[in-house]
Design a protein around this motif. Structure first.
Motif, PDB file in Angstrom:
ATOM      1  N   GLY A 135       0.829  -1.213   0.000  1.00 56.84           N
ATOM      2  CA  GLY A 135       0.000   0.000   0.000  1.00 56.84           C
ATOM      3  C   GLY A 135       0.855   1.251   0.000  1.00 56.84           C
ATOM      4  O   GLY A 135       1.742   1.408  -0.830  1.00 56.84           O
ATOM      5  N   ASP A 136       0.608   2.138   0.976  1.00 63.37           N
ATOM      6  CA  ASP A 136       1.282   3.441   0.999  1.00 63.37           C
ATOM      7  C   ASP A 136       2.621   3.424   1.724  1.00 63.37           C
ATOM      8  O   ASP A 136       3.407   4.372   1.606  1.00 63.37           O
ATOM      9  CB  ASP A 136       0.380   4.503   1.658  1.00 63.37           C
ATOM     10  N   GLU A 137       2.855   2.387   2.522  1.00 62.72           N
ATOM     11  CA  GLU A 137       4.079   2.341   3.331  1.00 62.72           C
ATOM     12  C   GLU A 137       4.900   1.092   3.011  1.00 62.72           C
ATOM     13  O   GLU A 137       4.362   0.071   2.583  1.00 62.72           O
ATOM     14  CB  GLU A 137       3.735   2.333   4.842  1.00 62.72           C
ATOM     15  N   ILE A 138       6.194   1.161   3.263  1.00 62.03           N
ATOM     16  CA  ILE A 138       7.098   0.023   3.066  1.00 62.03           C
ATOM     17  C   ILE A 138       6.738  -1.083   4.057  1.00 62.03           C
ATOM     18  O   ILE A 138       6.548  -0.830   5.249  1.00 62.03           O
ATOM     19  CB  ILE A 138       8.566   0.465   3.245  1.00 62.03           C
ATOM     20  N   GLY A 139       6.626  -2.302   3.543  1.00 64.52           N
ATOM     21  CA  GLY A 139       6.293  -3.446   4.392  1.00 64.52           C
ATOM     22  C   GLY A 139       7.139  -4.665   4.024  1.00 64.52           C
ATOM     23  O   GLY A 139       8.179  -4.555   3.372  1.00 64.52           O
ATOM     24  N   LEU A 140       6.668  -5.830   4.417  1.00 65.69           N
ATOM     25  CA  LEU A 140       7.411  -7.082   4.268  1.00 65.69           C
ATOM     26  C   LEU A 140       7.887  -7.327   2.838  1.00 65.69           C
ATOM     27  O   LEU A 140       9.060  -7.629   2.603  1.00 65.69           O
ATOM     28  CB  LEU A 140       6.542  -8.260   4.725  1.00 65.69           C
ATOM     29  N   VAL A 141       6.991  -7.195   1.861  1.00 58.02           N
ATOM     30  CA  VAL A 141       7.334  -7.541   0.477  1.00 58.02           C
ATOM     31  C   VAL A 141       8.354  -6.551  -0.093  1.00 58.02           C
ATOM     32  O   VAL A 141       9.279  -6.951  -0.813  1.00 58.02           O
ATOM     33  CB  VAL A 141       6.078  -7.602  -0.421  1.00 58.02           C
ATOM     34  N   ASP A 142       8.225  -5.291   0.265  1.00 60.64           N
ATOM     35  CA  ASP A 142       9.186  -4.289  -0.196  1.00 60.64           C
ATOM     36  C   ASP A 142      10.578  -4.585   0.363  1.00 60.64           C
ATOM     37  O   ASP A 142      11.573  -4.521  -0.364  1.00 60.64           O
ATOM     38  CB  ASP A 142       8.740  -2.887   0.233  1.00 60.64           C
ATOM     39  N   ILE A 143      10.622  -4.904   1.652  1.00 54.56           N
ATOM     40  CA  ILE A 143      11.920  -5.225   2.282  1.00 54.56           C
ATOM     41  C   ILE A 143      12.510  -6.482   1.641  1.00 54.56           C
ATOM     42  O   ILE A 143      13.708  -6.541   1.345  1.00 54.56           O
ATOM     43  CB  ILE A 143      11.767  -5.396   3.809  1.00 54.56           C
ATOM     44  N   ALA A 144      11.651  -7.467   1.395  1.00 56.54           N
ATOM     45  CA  ALA A 144      12.108  -8.699   0.728  1.00 56.54           C
ATOM     46  C   ALA A 144      12.583  -8.410  -0.688  1.00 56.54           C
ATOM     47  O   ALA A 144      13.429  -9.122  -1.232  1.00 56.54           O
ATOM     48  CB  ALA A 144      10.990  -9.731   0.707  1.00 56.54           C
ATOM     49  N   GLY A 145      12.047  -7.348  -1.298  1.00 55.83           N
ATOM     50  CA  GLY A 145      12.394  -6.988  -2.668  1.00 55.83           C
ATOM     51  C   GLY A 145      13.587  -6.058  -2.791  1.00 55.83           C
ATOM     52  O   GLY A 145      13.840  -5.526  -3.868  1.00 55.83           O
ATOM     53  N   ASN A 146      14.328  -5.860  -1.684  1.00 57.41           N
ATOM     54  CA  ASN A 146      15.490  -4.962  -1.768  1.00 57.41           C
ATOM     55  C   ASN A 146      16.484  -5.427  -2.839  1.00 57.41           C
ATOM     56  O   ASN A 146      17.190  -4.629  -3.438  1.00 57.41           O
ATOM     57  CB  ASN A 146      16.169  -4.790  -0.407  1.00 57.41           C
ATOM     58  N   PHE A 147      16.501  -6.722  -3.109  1.00 55.28           N
ATOM     59  CA  PHE A 147      17.353  -7.296  -4.161  1.00 55.28           C
ATOM     60  C   PHE A 147      17.010  -6.684  -5.519  1.00 55.28           C
ATOM     61  O   PHE A 147      17.901  -6.326  -6.298  1.00 55.28           O
ATOM     62  CB  PHE A 147      17.134  -8.811  -4.198  1.00 55.28           C
ATOM     63  N   VAL A 148      15.712  -6.557  -5.799  1.00 56.13           N
ATOM     64  CA  VAL A 148      15.251  -6.004  -7.081  1.00 56.13           C
ATOM     65  C   VAL A 148      15.622  -4.526  -7.174  1.00 56.13           C
ATOM     66  O   VAL A 148      16.010  -4.035  -8.238  1.00 56.13           O
ATOM     67  CB  VAL A 148      13.723  -6.189  -7.238  1.00 56.13           C
ATOM     68  N   ALA A 149      15.537  -3.818  -6.056  1.00 60.55           N
ATOM     69  CA  ALA A 149      15.786  -2.371  -6.065  1.00 60.55           C
ATOM     70  C   ALA A 149      17.253  -2.014  -6.297  1.00 60.55           C
ATOM     71  O   ALA A 149      17.546  -0.980  -6.897  1.00 60.55           O
ATOM     72  CB  ALA A 149      15.309  -1.759  -4.742  1.00 60.55           C
ATOM     73  N   LEU A 150      18.182  -2.861  -5.848  1.00 63.72           N
ATOM     74  CA  LEU A 150      19.598  -2.487  -5.923  1.00 63.72           C
ATOM     75  C   LEU A 150      20.494  -3.567  -6.542  1.00 63.72           C
ATOM     76  O   LEU A 150      21.169  -3.333  -7.538  1.00 63.72           O
ATOM     77  CB  LEU A 150      20.104  -2.118  -4.518  1.00 63.72           C
ATOM     78  N   TRP A 151      20.489  -4.748  -5.967  1.00 61.59           N
ATOM     79  CA  TRP A 151      21.422  -5.798  -6.413  1.00 61.59           C
ATOM     80  C   TRP A 151      21.163  -6.230  -7.861  1.00 61.59           C
ATOM     81  O   TRP A 151      22.090  -6.506  -8.604  1.00 61.59           O
ATOM     82  CB  TRP A 151      21.332  -7.000  -5.482  1.00 61.59           C
ATOM     83  N   LEU A 152      19.906  -6.284  -8.238  1.00 65.62           N
ATOM     84  CA  LEU A 152      19.535  -6.680  -9.605  1.00 65.62           C
ATOM     85  C   LEU A 152      20.231  -5.780 -10.629  1.00 65.62           C
ATOM     86  O   LEU A 152      20.846  -6.253 -11.592  1.00 65.62           O
ATOM     87  CB  LEU A 152      18.016  -6.597  -9.764  1.00 65.62           C
ATOM     88  N   ASP A 153      20.158  -4.471 -10.417  1.00 64.47           N
ATOM     89  CA  ASP A 153      20.755  -3.505 -11.330  1.00 64.47           C
ATOM     90  C   ASP A 153      22.274  -3.681 -11.404  1.00 64.47           C
ATOM     91  O   ASP A 153      22.870  -3.598 -12.480  1.00 64.47           O
ATOM     92  CB  ASP A 153      20.401  -2.088 -10.863  1.00 64.47           C
ATOM     93  N   VAL A 154      22.901  -3.947 -10.261  1.00 67.27           N
ATOM     94  CA  VAL A 154      24.355  -4.134 -10.206  1.00 67.27           C
ATOM     95  C   VAL A 154      24.770  -5.375 -10.990  1.00 67.27           C
ATOM     96  O   VAL A 154      25.706  -5.344 -11.800  1.00 67.27           O
ATOM     97  CB  VAL A 154      24.830  -4.224  -8.734  1.00 67.27           C
ATOM     98  N   ILE A 155      24.060  -6.477 -10.769  1.00 70.23           N
ATOM     99  CA  ILE A 155      24.386  -7.735 -11.453  1.00 70.23           C
ATOM    100  C   ILE A 155      24.205  -7.584 -12.961  1.00 70.23           C
ATOM    101  O   ILE A 155      25.069  -7.977 -13.746  1.00 70.23           O
ATOM    102  CB  ILE A 155      23.522  -8.892 -10.908  1.00 70.23           C
TER     103      ILE A 155
END
Length: 220
Positions: free
Chosen positions: A148-168
């Protein structure tokens, strides 16, 4: 909750360790980071996670909790201060668990397969990863964050997509997560990475690039 001793056995470049650090900082919990060398595992790590021998391990008053998604739920249930990581509603909670697991079961392996593949096999793995990213792109429609409007479980679990994915993908020389192909996921990435706690917690992109280059070589 009175005196608390909170330690995190982790690695600065680990997606999974950073998930736990994000949750601890979101909740305003003081903790001691005990850096681990996974090429020479510490007696402490082997003692507290004898099954998997992996980071992260959260030590709360001497009790060990292992596996990042389980630790996130433990933090949310133990400390009520700060924002909730999981929603209260049972259906919404089960949905969040489903998508967090999807990140680990589908997204992670697909991206690492791109790294380790060549030629035709790489083309197939890119297709597979694209399909999984489309799935989470659809899940984001009409929402700022997965919950929804705030960062929660799925967003935290998706930190890989937000940063590491781009690096790889940068090291492999592939453009996959573009605004044209994934407008919602791109917006989510910008919103997630601009959050104060996330900015304070995730490692600098250049540092990740450097560590991946040194571990796996400049090109692949």
């Amino acid at each position: 909750m009175g005196d608390q001793e909170v330690k995190l056995l982790g690695v600065w470049a680990s997606v999974f360790s950073k998930r736990v650090e994000i949750a601890l900082k979101m909740k305003g919990i003081s903790y001691e980071m005990v850096a681990q060398d996974l090429s020479n595992k510490s007696p402490e790590l082997l003692r507290y996670n004898p099954v998997h021998k992996k980071v992260p391990v959260l030590l709360h008053n001497g009790k060990a909790i292992c596996e990042s998604l389980i630790i996130l739920e433990y933090i949310d249930e133990t400390w009520k201060s700060g924002p909730s990581i999981l929603p209260e509603d049972p259906f919404a909670r089960s949905t969040a668990r489903f998508w967090a697991k999807f990140m680990d079961d589908k997204i992670h392996p697909a991206i690492w397969k791109i790294w380790g593949s060549r030629g035709e096999e790489r083309e197939k793995t890119i297709e597979e990863a694209t399909e999984h990213l489309k799935t989470i792109e659809n899940e984001l429609k009409g929402k700022k964050f997965f919950g929804g409007d705030e960062i929660g479980l799925v967003d935290i679990a998706g930190n890989f997509v937000a940063l590491w994915l781009d690096v790889i993908l940068d090291l492999v020389g592939i453009k996959l997560l573009t605004k044209e192909k994934f407008p919602r996921l791109s917006e989510w990435t910008d919103d997630f990475l601009s959050n104060r706690v996330i900015k304070e917690t995730l490692p600098p992109r250049e540092d990740l690039l450097a560590i991946f280059r040194s571990l796996f070589g400049q090109s692949n």
